[in-house]
Design a protein around this motif. Structure first.
Motif, PDB file in Angstrom:
ATOM      1  N   ILE A  43       9.647  -0.036  18.451  1.00 54.78           N
ATOM      2  CA  ILE A  43       8.281  -0.188  17.942  1.00 54.78           C
ATOM      3  C   ILE A  43       7.923  -1.658  17.815  1.00 54.78           C
ATOM      4  O   ILE A  43       6.821  -2.085  18.188  1.00 54.78           O
ATOM      5  CB  ILE A  43       8.116   0.527  16.584  1.00 54.78           C
ATOM      6  CG1 ILE A  43       8.196   2.042  16.776  1.00 54.78           C
ATOM      7  CG2 ILE A  43       6.800   0.132  15.908  1.00 54.78           C
ATOM      8  CD1 ILE A  43       8.362   2.824  15.475  1.00 54.78           C
ATOM      9  N   LEU A  44       8.839  -2.456  17.297  1.00 59.03           N
ATOM     10  CA  LEU A  44       8.581  -3.873  17.024  1.00 59.03           C
ATOM     11  C   LEU A  44       8.866  -4.779  18.218  1.00 59.03           C
ATOM     12  O   LEU A  44       8.653  -5.989  18.125  1.00 59.03           O
ATOM     13  CB  LEU A  44       9.425  -4.332  15.834  1.00 59.03           C
ATOM     14  CG  LEU A  44       9.084  -3.690  14.496  1.00 59.03           C
ATOM     15  CD1 LEU A  44      10.171  -3.984  13.473  1.00 59.03           C
ATOM     16  CD2 LEU A  44       7.726  -4.162  14.008  1.00 59.03           C
ATOM     17  N   ASN A  45       9.380  -4.197  19.293  1.00 58.17           N
ATOM     18  CA  ASN A  45       9.764  -4.992  20.465  1.00 58.17           C
ATOM     19  C   ASN A  45      10.711  -6.125  20.049  1.00 58.17           C
ATOM     20  O   ASN A  45      10.536  -7.273  20.420  1.00 58.17           O
ATOM     21  CB  ASN A  45       8.530  -5.522  21.187  1.00 58.17           C
ATOM     22  CG  ASN A  45       8.850  -6.026  22.568  1.00 58.17           C
ATOM     23  OD1 ASN A  45       9.803  -5.579  23.201  1.00 58.17           O
ATOM     24  ND2 ASN A  45       8.060  -6.974  23.049  1.00 58.17           N
ATOM     25  N   PRO A  61       1.125   4.451  14.028  1.00 54.46           N
ATOM     26  CA  PRO A  61       0.512   5.325  13.022  1.00 54.46           C
ATOM     27  C   PRO A  61       0.994   6.774  13.105  1.00 54.46           C
ATOM     28  O   PRO A  61       0.881   7.516  12.136  1.00 54.46           O
ATOM     29  CB  PRO A  61      -0.991   5.211  13.306  1.00 54.46           C
ATOM     30  CG  PRO A  61      -1.113   4.613  14.654  1.00 54.46           C
ATOM     31  CD  PRO A  61       0.149   3.869  14.928  1.00 54.46           C
ATOM     32  N   GLN A  62       1.552   7.149  14.234  1.00 55.32           N
ATOM     33  CA  GLN A  62       2.086   8.506  14.380  1.00 55.32           C
ATOM     34  C   GLN A  62       3.385   8.689  13.599  1.00 55.32           C
ATOM     35  O   GLN A  62       3.799   9.818  13.339  1.00 55.32           O
ATOM     36  CB  GLN A  62       2.305   8.864  15.861  1.00 55.32           C
ATOM     37  CG  GLN A  62       3.479   8.172  16.526  1.00 55.32           C
ATOM     38  CD  GLN A  62       3.237   6.729  16.970  1.00 55.32           C
ATOM     39  OE1 GLN A  62       2.234   6.112  16.651  1.00 55.32           O
ATOM     40  NE2 GLN A  62       4.191   6.189  17.714  1.00 55.32           N
ATOM     41  N   LEU A 103       8.034  -3.130   7.366  1.00 55.25           N
ATOM     42  CA  LEU A 103       7.669  -1.714   7.274  1.00 55.25           C
ATOM     43  C   LEU A 103       6.159  -1.536   7.400  1.00 55.25           C
ATOM     44  O   LEU A 103       5.688  -0.624   8.079  1.00 55.25           O
ATOM     45  CB  LEU A 103       8.165  -1.114   5.960  1.00 55.25           C
ATOM     46  CG  LEU A 103       7.815   0.356   5.725  1.00 55.25           C
ATOM     47  CD1 LEU A 103       8.363   1.243   6.836  1.00 55.25           C
ATOM     48  CD2 LEU A 103       8.354   0.811   4.374  1.00 55.25           C
ATOM     49  N   ASP A 104       5.405  -2.415   6.770  1.00 56.51           N
ATOM     50  CA  ASP A 104       3.955  -2.348   6.879  1.00 56.51           C
ATOM     51  C   ASP A 104       3.519  -2.563   8.328  1.00 56.51           C
ATOM     52  O   ASP A 104       2.616  -1.881   8.825  1.00 56.51           O
ATOM     53  CB  ASP A 104       3.310  -3.379   5.953  1.00 56.51           C
ATOM     54  CG  ASP A 104       1.823  -3.169   5.806  1.00 56.51           C
ATOM     55  OD1 ASP A 104       1.410  -2.045   5.469  1.00 56.51           O
ATOM     56  OD2 ASP A 104       1.072  -4.131   6.041  1.00 56.51           O
ATOM     57  N   ARG A 161       0.832  -1.200   0.000  1.00 55.03           N
ATOM     58  CA  ARG A 161       0.000   0.000   0.000  1.00 55.03           C
ATOM     59  C   ARG A 161       0.865   1.248   0.000  1.00 55.03           C
ATOM     60  O   ARG A 161       2.018   1.231   0.410  1.00 55.03           O
ATOM     61  CB  ARG A 161      -0.923  -0.009   1.203  1.00 55.03           C
ATOM     62  CG  ARG A 161      -0.171   0.158   2.502  1.00 55.03           C
ATOM     63  CD  ARG A 161      -1.113   0.158   3.658  1.00 55.03           C
ATOM     64  NE  ARG A 161      -0.300   0.381   4.853  1.00 55.03           N
ATOM     65  CZ  ARG A 161      -0.713   0.206   6.055  1.00 55.03           C
ATOM     66  NH1 ARG A 161      -1.940  -0.178   6.265  1.00 55.03           N
ATOM     67  NH2 ARG A 161       0.065   0.415   7.076  1.00 55.03           N
ATOM     68  N   SER A 162       0.296   2.306  -0.440  1.00 54.31           N
ATOM     69  CA  SER A 162       0.991   3.586  -0.430  1.00 54.31           C
ATOM     70  C   SER A 162       0.795   4.204   0.941  1.00 54.31           C
ATOM     71  O   SER A 162      -0.321   4.482   1.334  1.00 54.31           O
ATOM     72  CB  SER A 162       0.427   4.499  -1.507  1.00 54.31           C
ATOM     73  OG  SER A 162       1.064   5.742  -1.460  1.00 54.31           O
ATOM     74  N   ILE A 163       1.864   4.366   1.693  1.00 52.53           N
ATOM     75  CA  ILE A 163       1.789   4.908   3.041  1.00 52.53           C
ATOM     76  C   ILE A 163       1.978   6.407   2.950  1.00 52.53           C
ATOM     77  O   ILE A 163       3.011   6.881   2.489  1.00 52.53           O
ATOM     78  CB  ILE A 163       2.869   4.291   3.951  1.00 52.53           C
ATOM     79  CG1 ILE A 163       2.741   2.770   3.943  1.00 52.53           C
ATOM     80  CG2 ILE A 163       2.762   4.829   5.356  1.00 52.53           C
ATOM     81  CD1 ILE A 163       3.838   2.053   4.649  1.00 52.53           C
TER      82      ILE A 163
END
Length: 139
Positions: free
Chosen positions: A98-100, A43-44, A35-36, A2-4
């Protein structure tokens, strides 16, 4: 993919793929899955044209460190990806938080990305043949 935030992920991946990296399709694709996941968990975090290449390189770096017995160091990734080492280190640290520390890519997530990109013929089973990256990444 998807386009982020209206970033041209396809163009950025093409730049990484055609650029100085010769790391393999499996690493790139797993980096995109990661990355997704990062975009979903944080989301921030705005993925922009200015940071998308850094994020892709940092995700690939994390995937490589997770899956390889002797991963390439950050200096290599910095030079190969055209990203300042200090920026790459900061980006990696942010992703780890973020991913722990979970850079694992499930087989269903990988297969879904292949389908989304129209690369079903590669399949999860054929990934090791694509670039020599061990299938342990998908277990």
């Amino acid at each position: 993919v998807r386009s982020i935030n209206d970033c041209d992920i396809e163009m950025s991946c093409g730049n990484v793929w055609r650029g100085r990296l010769s790391l393999g399709l499996r690493t790139l694709l797993c980096g995109l899955v990661v990355l997704d996941r990062v975009a979903s968990l944080a989301p921030q975090l705005a993925v922009t044209p200015c940071n998308v290449q850094r994020l892709i390189i940092a995700c690939m770096l994390g995937v490589s460190k997770y899956s390889e017995d002797e991963p390439l160091n950050n200096d290599f990734w910095s030079n190969a990806g055209g990203v300042a080492l200090a920026d790459l280190n900061k980006c990696e640290l942010a992703l780890v938080r973020i991913l722990n520390y979970s850079f694992r890519v499930s087989e269903p997530a990988f297969v879904a990305l292949l389908a989304q990109l129209g690369l079903e013929d590669l399949g999860a089973d054929g990934g090791a043949d694509v670039d020599g990256v061990d299938d342990d990444l998908l277990r």
